[in-house]
Design an enzyme around this catalytic site. Structure first.
Site, mmCIF file in Angstrom:
data_model
loop_
_atom_site.group_PDB
_atom_site.id
_atom_site.type_symbol
_atom_site.label_atom_id
_atom_site.label_comp_id
_atom_site.label_asym_id
_atom_site.label_seq_id
_atom_site.Cartn_x
_atom_site.Cartn_y
_atom_site.Cartn_z
ATOM 1 N N THR A 1 13.644 -33.820 -24.925
ATOM 2 C CA THR A 1 13.758 -33.002 -23.714
ATOM 3 C C THR A 1 15.040 -33.326 -22.960
ATOM 4 O O THR A 1 15.542 -34.464 -23.050
ATOM 5 C CB THR A 1 12.534 -33.264 -22.798
ATOM 6 O OG1 THR A 1 12.790 -32.699 -21.515
ATOM 7 C CG2 THR A 1 12.243 -34.745 -22.618
ATOM 8 N N ASP A 2 15.523 -32.360 -22.186
ATOM 9 C CA ASP A 2 16.708 -32.641 -21.358
ATOM 10 C C ASP A 2 16.401 -33.671 -20.274
ATOM 11 O O ASP A 2 17.325 -34.261 -19.697
ATOM 12 C CB ASP A 2 17.277 -31.344 -20.744
ATOM 13 C CG ASP A 2 16.326 -30.604 -19.811
ATOM 14 O OD1 ASP A 2 15.165 -31.031 -19.654
ATOM 15 O OD2 ASP A 2 16.759 -29.579 -19.233
ATOM 16 N N GLU A 3 15.112 -33.886 -19.999
ATOM 17 C CA GLU A 3 14.755 -34.838 -18.928
ATOM 18 C C GLU A 3 15.160 -36.274 -19.265
ATOM 19 O O GLU A 3 15.211 -37.121 -18.374
ATOM 20 C CB GLU A 3 13.250 -34.773 -18.625
ATOM 21 C CG GLU A 3 12.837 -33.413 -18.109
ATOM 22 C CD GLU A 3 11.569 -33.416 -17.281
ATOM 23 O OE1 GLU A 3 11.078 -34.490 -16.913
ATOM 24 O OE2 GLU A 3 11.066 -32.317 -17.013
ATOM 25 N N LYS B 1 9.520 -40.187 -23.155
ATOM 26 C CA LYS B 1 10.220 -39.328 -24.114
ATOM 27 C C LYS B 1 11.550 -39.972 -24.535
ATOM 28 O O LYS B 1 11.966 -39.847 -25.686
ATOM 29 C CB LYS B 1 10.472 -37.944 -23.509
ATOM 30 C CG LYS B 1 9.238 -37.091 -23.315
ATOM 31 C CD LYS B 1 8.553 -36.689 -24.618
ATOM 32 C CE LYS B 1 9.345 -35.702 -25.423
ATOM 33 N NZ LYS B 1 8.592 -35.274 -26.643
ATOM 34 N N TYR C 1 7.046 -39.781 -17.517
ATOM 35 C CA TYR C 1 7.098 -38.835 -18.648
ATOM 36 C C TYR C 1 8.438 -38.931 -19.358
ATOM 37 O O TYR C 1 8.504 -39.141 -20.569
ATOM 38 C CB TYR C 1 6.868 -37.392 -18.163
ATOM 39 C CG TYR C 1 7.339 -36.353 -19.160
ATOM 40 C CD1 TYR C 1 6.644 -36.145 -20.354
ATOM 41 C CD2 TYR C 1 8.496 -35.597 -18.935
ATOM 42 C CE1 TYR C 1 7.095 -35.204 -21.290
ATOM 43 C CE2 TYR C 1 8.941 -34.666 -19.856
ATOM 44 C CZ TYR C 1 8.238 -34.477 -21.025
ATOM 45 O OH TYR C 1 8.676 -33.557 -21.955
#
Ligand code: NAD
Ligand code: DAU
Length: 357
Positions: free
Chosen positions: A136-138, A165, A161
């Site tokens: 994810t870009d997060e 990831k 989260y």
């Protein structure tokens, strides 16, 4: 030469993006088969896949990615040549109230999947193999008003989260660096589209507007996200799987930044027209609420590498994608009410027994 997978193990395929990916992949690859390994948490919904029941190219296995024996058995029995790993706890707000399951599933679960995949790949049972991590870009953290995340941006995850990831993302990299395992890693921005669980912003807005419930906007509503239609994401994943060099990392994004409040206003206005309500009626439901803890201010993806190397770019305009998405939810109110009432869990239990975790 392009890689042509014949037998995919898709994890988390009963969730939002996994289900869309399976539909898209099976439709476009009639000679390949897909095994969907999903333990059916609250986010797993077999109603997302009913049209594939009985399709010989598809089979479902209810199980946990952390179950090493089960994973090993499925990899060898199905002669899997590609693992596409979606399974995760995916909701940031839940990671703030209960981070432990995020580490268990997203970090430890990924490690088990990687380890069993390494043994399977090294056994030589298949001639070629890929492990694709849906990241994810997060993992990059948060941006200010300008700039973009590139694949070179250092990881700086902020929520439990995104930290989980990032841990998984780095483990995948480590299996390539240490063992030479042919891994791939994609880091995508916010998806929207059919089968999106209505705890996430866009389906929550649609559901609440239909029911005339308040629309919670966190903080000042000026946080920015980059939105990509889930079917464009599915095509991007297939492109990376088949054509990217092992070991590579690709950003995936929609080049489509929106402030949250602008999305909220847009969805309100589109639904005014569709629900026959007066112009501006739905905006009256907007309610500013306490901000999310550690709320990342802005995400923006630079997906130039994917465009230049593999010739992928999104096919949906946001105007078309959001209109179609709203129409999908209006046409699939039964799907929504089964999710919100919890009836989908009974359906899953009825199909596979043994209780749904
Ligand atoms: P989702 O929450 O809708 O679905 C997750 C699926 O994983 C569910 O079907 C669930 O039952 C399954 N699952 C959870 N734990 C499991 C376990 N231990 N074993 C087997 N199955 C398990 O998630 P999503 O929004 O479809 O996201 C899928 C992946 O894409 C995630 O890895 C997420 O981090 C990533 N991602 C999501 C977005 C987005 O906008 N939704 C963007 C970028 C990346
Ligand atoms: O960027 C990719 C990520 O996008 C994925 O990795 C995550 O799995 C996915 O859930 C999504 O994370 P976000 O936190 O960006 O999505 P969410 O829909 O929860 O929130 C989008 C924005 O809207 C965010 O700034 C928080 C805000 N928000 C969200 C909800 C649910 C609100 O203002 N009100 C809400 O009720």
């Amino acid at each position: 030469m392009a890689f042509s997978p014949k037998s995919l193990l898709v994890t988390g395929g009963a969730g939002f993006i996994g289900a869309n990916f399976i539909h898209s992949f099976i439709a476009g690859n009639p000679g390949s088969k897909v095994t969907n390994l999903d333990c059916l948490t609250y986010a797993g919904n077999l109603k997302n896949l009913t049209s594939l029941e009985g399709n010989p190219s598809y089979n479902f296995v209810k199980g946990d990615i952390g179950d090493a024996a089960l994973v090993a058995q499925k990899l060898s029995e199905q002669r899997v040549d590609a693992v596409v790993h979606f399974a995760a706890e995916s909701h940031v707000d839940r990671s703030i109230t209960g981070p432990e399951i995020f580490v268990r599933t997203n970090v430890l679960g990924t490690q088990v999947l990687l380890e069993e995949s390494r043994k399977h790949w090294q056994s030589g049972i298949v001639t070629d193999f890929r492990f694709l991590q849906i990241s994810t870009d997060e993992v990059y953290g948060s941006l200010g008003d300008t700039g973009y995340f590139t694949e070179e941006t250092p990881l700086a995850a902020n929520s439990p989260y995104s930290a989980s990831k990032a841990g998984a993302d780095l483990l995948v990299r480590a299996y390539h660096e240490t063992f030479g395992m042919p891994t791939l890693n994609t880091r995508c921005s916010n998806n929207y589209g059919p089968y999106h669980f209505p705890e996430k912003l866009i389906p929550l807005l649609i559901h609440n507007i239909i029911n005339k419930s308040p629309l919670p906007v966190y903080g000042d509503g000026l946080n920015v996200r980059d939105w990509l239609h889930v079917r464009d994401h599915a095509v991007a994943i297939e492109t990376v799987l088949k054509t990217a060099a092992p070991g590579s990392i690709y950003n995936i994004g929609g080049n489509n930044e929106w402030k949250n409040i602008d999305i909220v206003n847009l969805v309100c206005d589109l639904l005014d027209a569709r629900l026959g309500r007066a112009s501006g009626e739905n905006r009256k439901l907007i309610t500013f609420v306490k901000d999310r803890l550690g709320h990342d201010r802005r995400y923006a993806i630079d997906a130039t590498k994917l465009k230049n190397d593999l010739n992928w770019s999104p096919s949906y305009t946001f105007e078309q994608g959001i209109a179609e998405t709203i129409d999908w939810y209006l046409a699939n109110q039964e799907w929504v009410s089964e999710v919100t009432s919890g009836a989908y869990r009974e359906y899953c239990q009825g199909q596979y027994g043994g209780g749904v975790s």
